[in-house]
Write a protein that holds these residues in place. Structure first.
Motif, mmCIF file in Angstrom:
data_model
loop_
_atom_site.group_PDB
_atom_site.id
_atom_site.type_symbol
_atom_site.label_atom_id
_atom_site.label_comp_id
_atom_site.label_asym_id
_atom_site.label_seq_id
_atom_site.Cartn_x
_atom_site.Cartn_y
_atom_site.Cartn_z
ATOM 1 N N GLY A 41 63.692 23.509 85.276
ATOM 2 C CA GLY A 41 62.607 23.822 86.203
ATOM 3 C C GLY A 41 62.142 22.590 86.965
ATOM 4 O O GLY A 41 61.866 22.643 88.162
ATOM 5 N N THR A 90 70.879 30.432 80.785
ATOM 6 C CA THR A 90 69.910 30.202 81.853
ATOM 7 C C THR A 90 70.469 29.250 82.904
ATOM 8 O O THR A 90 70.354 29.502 84.108
ATOM 9 C CB THR A 90 68.609 29.625 81.273
ATOM 10 O OG1 THR A 90 68.167 30.477 80.220
ATOM 11 C CG2 THR A 90 67.536 29.513 82.333
ATOM 12 N N GLY A 108 58.247 29.992 85.101
ATOM 13 C CA GLY A 108 58.855 30.906 84.144
ATOM 14 C C GLY A 108 59.771 30.174 83.172
ATOM 15 O O GLY A 108 59.774 30.453 81.968
ATOM 16 N N ALA A 145 71.287 30.223 86.664
ATOM 17 C CA ALA A 145 70.630 29.567 87.800
ATOM 18 C C ALA A 145 71.672 29.031 88.776
ATOM 19 O O ALA A 145 71.512 29.130 90.001
ATOM 20 C CB ALA A 145 69.736 28.429 87.304
ATOM 21 N N SER A 191 59.613 30.338 89.531
ATOM 22 C CA SER A 191 60.739 30.320 88.601
ATOM 23 C C SER A 191 60.656 29.123 87.671
ATOM 24 O O SER A 191 60.946 29.239 86.473
ATOM 25 C CB SER A 191 62.063 30.261 89.372
ATOM 26 O OG SER A 191 62.120 31.305 90.304
ATOM 27 N N PHE A 207 54.959 32.483 85.828
ATOM 28 C CA PHE A 207 55.479 32.564 87.196
ATOM 29 C C PHE A 207 54.315 32.571 88.179
ATOM 30 O O PHE A 207 54.266 31.812 89.134
ATOM 31 C CB PHE A 207 56.330 33.827 87.355
ATOM 32 C CG PHE A 207 57.011 33.948 88.689
ATOM 33 C CD1 PHE A 207 58.346 33.631 88.827
ATOM 34 C CD2 PHE A 207 56.313 34.386 89.810
ATOM 35 C CE1 PHE A 207 58.985 33.728 90.059
ATOM 36 C CE2 PHE A 207 56.936 34.481 91.044
ATOM 37 C CZ PHE A 207 58.283 34.159 91.167
#
Lengths: 237, 282
Positions: free
Chosen positions: B26, B151, B198, B155, B195, B75
């Protein structure tokens, strides 16, 4: 189809365009020519709505588009091929083309548009997975033209397509522009290369120091001694 | 040094590396696509970890359900923070200061609510280990690792293959041209920030599952996560994953082969060498 009236643009307090009125009819290829610093790119950015008008108005297909955003301008059907091509250089050729049809209404025609531009530029099909920044200037110009076509525009706005290209590529690019025009596209071509532009255009404007100083058919402009002498590189008769 | 110990430490290095990648992803995305160095990412991770603790240990909610509402909640919170950043016109360096402020506020809040004492989440889920040959594989770590890899790969796929991913990459390179083709950068920036929020929530759940919690612990993650993010190349999920695994395994080897106190030196040596050899990557 596209009509600008009395447009004035300024960067802060410094005016760059004065009272410019230009129009492009459906299916026409119109050239705006003039030397460096005449205000050509300013005019392109204004039409793309990246610059606000200080005065004047712009209409597209009868709708007043003087005050809309660049996003909305594109949605109306004007595609820009910017000066210096401005590709997304870290993305592949096909990803650049995908950005051309980013809008939902053109995305629906992606496969069809892709087939059309690959027919026009077979080299791009071969190189579709190449990172666009690693291509030659001429090929990048093809990507830029193809990307704009992917949006299925009503009018193409082409800014200095010959910039930084080898002479042989310049001729090729102008041939391609003519070919697209023969397919029925309305085109506004902004160029420093006056002779080449007048060869392909049906009508032309001469822009200098932010003002339009002449308008007419290419043959007519060529026959006017003050124009030919100052902008076409011919000695005055 | 026997081979079994080496294999076991490689495995635990892979697991911590997966967590580094999950926590760093992130941060990497918002740094690249928003030009925001979001220090509050760590605060968000810990807030999520404490909320996971609260939901699971106190309110006895099934831990598998916790991410289902924590991720959407975070989020929204992160998107709101991004709105504020846009509203006040905060730039890349300003964002460090602003988000550090948020971090301190959140840390104080955590102390106020849950105290500075260590809290340990006890749950019957994902308890114990499986035995794989001579290796001991803790269920919780294995599950976390699987989620982290999924993940990061997910992504990467989104950035590589979807229109939104392409629009993000185009927008970061040339916003004016991207806008002509219909890219709405403000909407995208909220999506990226959300995102990242999240992802912070998702990472926080695993922090709660794997570690004892105390608010100030969040700062101990800064170094290793930033090293991972910088080495991975900003905005590159697979890069972050590889960098995380590299850092995790090399740390783990340093601990096994030299001494545990050598572990922190490894990621920074790696990072500095990489920046020296390939400075253009950032």
């Amino acid at each position: 189809m596209l009509r600008l009236e009395g447009v004035e643009i300024a960067y802060g307090d410094a005016p760059a365009l004065f009272d410019v009125s230009v129009h492009v009819d459906r299916g026409e290829l119109v050239a705006i020519v003039g030397p460096n610093g005449a205000g050509k790119t300013t005019l392109v950015n204004a039409i793309a709505r990246l610059l606000p008008f200080r005065k004047g108005s712009m209409h597209f297909q009868g709708t007043d588009v003087t005050k809309i955003s660049p996003q909305a301008m594109g949605a109306h059907g004007i595609a820009v091929i910017p000066e210096g091509r401005r590709l997304f250089t870290q993305m592949t050729v096909e990803e650049n083309l995908d950005m051309g049809c980013y809008r939902r209404n053109s995305r629906a025609f992606r496969d069809q548009s892709l087939a059309e531009v690959y027919a026009l530029f077979p080299i791009l099909r071969e190189r579709r997975h190449q990172i666009s920044g690693t291509m030659s200037g001429g090929q990048q110009q093809m990507v830029a033209i193809a990307r704009a076509l992917m949006s299925r525009p009503e009018v193409l706005l082409i800014d200095e397509p010959s910039l930084g290209l080898a002479p042989i590529m310049v001729s090729q690019v102008f041939e391609i522009i003519q070919k697209i025009h023969r397919g029925g596209m309305s085109i506004l071509l902004i160029e420093q290369n006056v002779n080449k532009s007048l060869d392909v255009a049906e009508r032309a404007y001469v822009l200098d120091c932010g003002r339009l100083i002449a308008e007419g058919a290419p043959s007519e402009l060529r026959s006017r001694p003050e124009i030919a002498g100052a902008y076409l590189g011919h000695a005055s008769p | 040094m026997n081979a079994n110990l080496l294999a076991q430490s490689a495995l635990s290095g892979l697991f911590s590396g997966g967590l580094y990648a999950l926590l760093g992803l992130g941060l990497s995305l918002s740094w690249r696509f928003l030009r925001i160095i979001n220090l509050s990412h760590f605060a968000m991770i810990f807030l999520a970890a404490y909320l996971t603790y609260q939901c699971t240990a106190i309110w006895k909610i099934n831990p598998y359900l916790v991410p289902l509402f924590l991720i959407p909640l975070f989020f929204v919170v992160a998107a709101l923070q991004q709105l504020a950043i846009i509203r006040f016109g905060i730039d890349e360096f300003g964002s460090i200061v602003a988000t550090f402020g948020v971090t301190i506020v959140v840390e104080a809040l955590l102390q106020l609510i849950w105290s500075a004492d260590f809290l340990r989440l006890e749950t019957d889920h994902l308890k114990g280990s499986m035995v794989l040959g001579s290796l001991l594989v803790p269920w919780a770590d294995a599950f976390m690792f699987m989620c982290a890899v999924t993940t990061c790969v997910g992504a990467w796929g989104l950035l590589r293959f979807t229109y939104i991913g392409k629009a993000l990459r185009a927008n970061v390179e040339n916003p004016a041209i991207a806008s002509i083709f219909g890219v709405q950068s403000r909407r995208l920036s909220l999506l990226v920030a959300g995102s990242a929020g999240g992802l912070a929530a998702f990472g926080g759940v695993f922090i709660a599952l794997l570690f004892a919690l105390t608010p100030s612990q969040m700062y101990s993650w800064f170094g290793v996560i930033f090293a991972t993010v910088i080495m991975g190349g900003l905005g590159s999920p697979l890069g972050v994953l590889v960098a995380g695994l590299l850092v995790g395994v090399s740390e783990s080897f340093a601990m096994a082969l030299v001494a545990p106190s050598w572990a922190p030196i490894v990621p920074f040596t790696l990072m500095v060498s990489l920046l020296t050899l390939r400075p253009g990557r950032i």
